[in-house]
Design an enzyme around this catalytic site. Structure first.
Site: not given
Length: 462
Positions: A179, A80, A155
């Site tokens: 997220s 990520k 996210s």
């Protein structure tokens, strides 16, 4: 059985270990899929094929030498883009960091790298991971792999999209207000927000700030357990970490729904506005649980203070982390994020103390709730994947959303309880869009939650 990019991560890792496929060959399969899908979906960013091939060659050489190898040895992996990876461009989705290259791995990255992965790049995120729709000025928007006109969530949207599209076998993420869970629901994969302390984070501005946690994403519960076994476990740099070693979460994972006391709530007693189709999917879980031998009822804990608690602690955290940066670069933040940061400027010590007192009450209330119930079932996201050209859903069932956080309550009200929660694919809608159900268990009961999720996955044919 022919190995493909859709094969389980466990099968891929086992095939590399048995030398049935080389890390180089496995990388080639995934790079081909990335070339096929990523130009449209925009899930993988900062891709470096040359370094990835060097990493795959090193993985093959280590295996050939008989070196000790980790549980993820040879698997292609993209971190990520909010997680610092030494030597790799890490932008946090912000133009302020578009050329930033960290010198040190953060703890999650350190653990995944030690498990033997082949790093290929990063996965796309919203600006500083704020908001559950993945777009930024550096890389643009990540699209939904099922319907590219729709959002992949966020996210960890790039991670969930890449997984669902077969570009990577596993993915890491983080979760403050959903997220990990929201993109899992939107993309039809599995995402776990672990118990507080289960996956330690370092470095951290405030080791006692516990709204955001790291965690795993995968295409199935068994693979998710594999990654959690790598991510979890104590570390002396993280004083709040739980003591269980990661290996206790390793697959195989199997469980039973028989005899479980299951509470289902579509709206937490009116705290959530939930799209009618999503509510119908959640209601449909009752029959699956009941048919498998669970005792199913309608119940929910009282979480009304959770809204104020989450928003206060989030604003306080954002101001602490980004306040100075916003003051120096006022035009380089998206408006919704800037508003959240500025909201933190007006908080008093009494406001923050009150939020923590409320959080303590919420945690105690959940503990009491789980004395009479084993599992809480909720929507993961209150809406199906929405159009990708929207920043957030402006309305649900005709009711206007006042802020870009309102449609995420189903996740963030659980965040402030500290309990583990997992999104398991359960849809789709009448238009074929993925919908996940959120399963919540008592704090610390992560292995139990994995077993329940695996049993539900098996019951619906996952």
């Amino acid at each position: 059985m022919e190995l493909t990019v859709e094969s389980t991560a466990r099968d891929q890792a086992a095939a590399v270990r048995r030398k049935e496929i080389s890390a180089r060959e496995l990388l080639d399969l995934h790079l081909a899929r990335i070339a096929e899908r990523n130009p449209e979906l925009n899930a993988i960013v900062s891709l470096d094929e040359e370094r990835a091939r060097e990493g795959a060659a090193e993985a093959d050489e280590a295996l050939a030498k008989g070196s000790e190898i980790g549980p993820l040895h040879g698997l292609p992996f993209a971190f990520k883009d909010t997680h610092a990876v030494a030597g790799w461009r890490t932008t946090f989705g912000s133009p302020l960091f578009k050329d930033f290259v960290p010198q040190q791995d953060e703890l999650i990255v350190e653990r995944v790298r030690a498990a033997g992965v082949v790093v290929i790049g990063k996965t796309n995120v919203p600006e500083f991971a704020a908001g559950s729709h993945t777009f930024n000025k550096v890389f643009g928007t990540t699209l939904n792999p099922v319907d590219p006109s729709r959002s992949a969530g966020g996210s960890s949207g790039g991670a969930a999209c890449a997984l669902a599209a077969g570009m990577v076998p596993l993915a890491d993420g983080s979760d403050m207000g959903g997220s990990l869970r929201n993109p899992a629901s939107f993309c039809g994969v599995v995402g776990l927000r672990p118990s507080l302390g289960r996956v330690p984070q370092w470095p951290h501005l405030n080791q006692w700030e516990t709204t955001s946690v790291g965690g795993p994403l995968a295409r199935n519960v068994g693979d998710l357990a594999l990654l959690l076994s790598v991510l979890a476990g104590p570390d002396p740099r993280a004083p709040q970490a739980l003591g269980d070693p990661g290996v206790v979460f390793a697959p195989p994972v199997s469980g039973s729904l028989t005899g479980l006391r299951v509470a289902v709530s579509t709206d937490l007693g009116g705290l959530l506005e939930v799209d009618t189709e999503v509510a119908s999917v959640v209601e449909g879980s009752r029959q699956v649980f009941a048919s498998a031998g669970a005792s199913v009822g309608t119940a929910h804990p009282s979480l009304a203070e959770g809204d104020d608690t989450f928003r206060t602690l989030r604003a306080w955290h954002f101001q602490a982390v980004f306040g100075r940066l916003l003051a120096e670069h006022p035009d380089d933040f998206k408006r919704s994020l800037a508003d959240n940061i500025q909201a933190g400027e007006h908080l008093t010590g009494a406001d923050v103390a009150s939020a923590y007192a409320q959080r303590t009450s919420l945690s105690e209330r959940m503990r009491e709730f789980f004395t009479d119930h084993d599992l809480l079932v909720l929507p993961t996201s209150q809406v199906p994947p929405f159009p990708a050209d929207q920043e957030f859903p402006a309305e649900i069932n005709g009711k206007q959303m006042a802020t870009y956080l309102d449609w995420m309550r189903a996740c963030y009200l659980i965040t402030v309880t500290g309990c583990p929660a997992i999104s398991v694919p359960f849809g789709p809608t009448s238009h074929g869009l993925p919908v996940g159900v959120q399963l919540v268990a008592p704090h610390g009961a992560d292995r139990f939650l994995l077993e329940v999720a695996a049993a539900l996955e098996a019951a619906v044919g996952g």
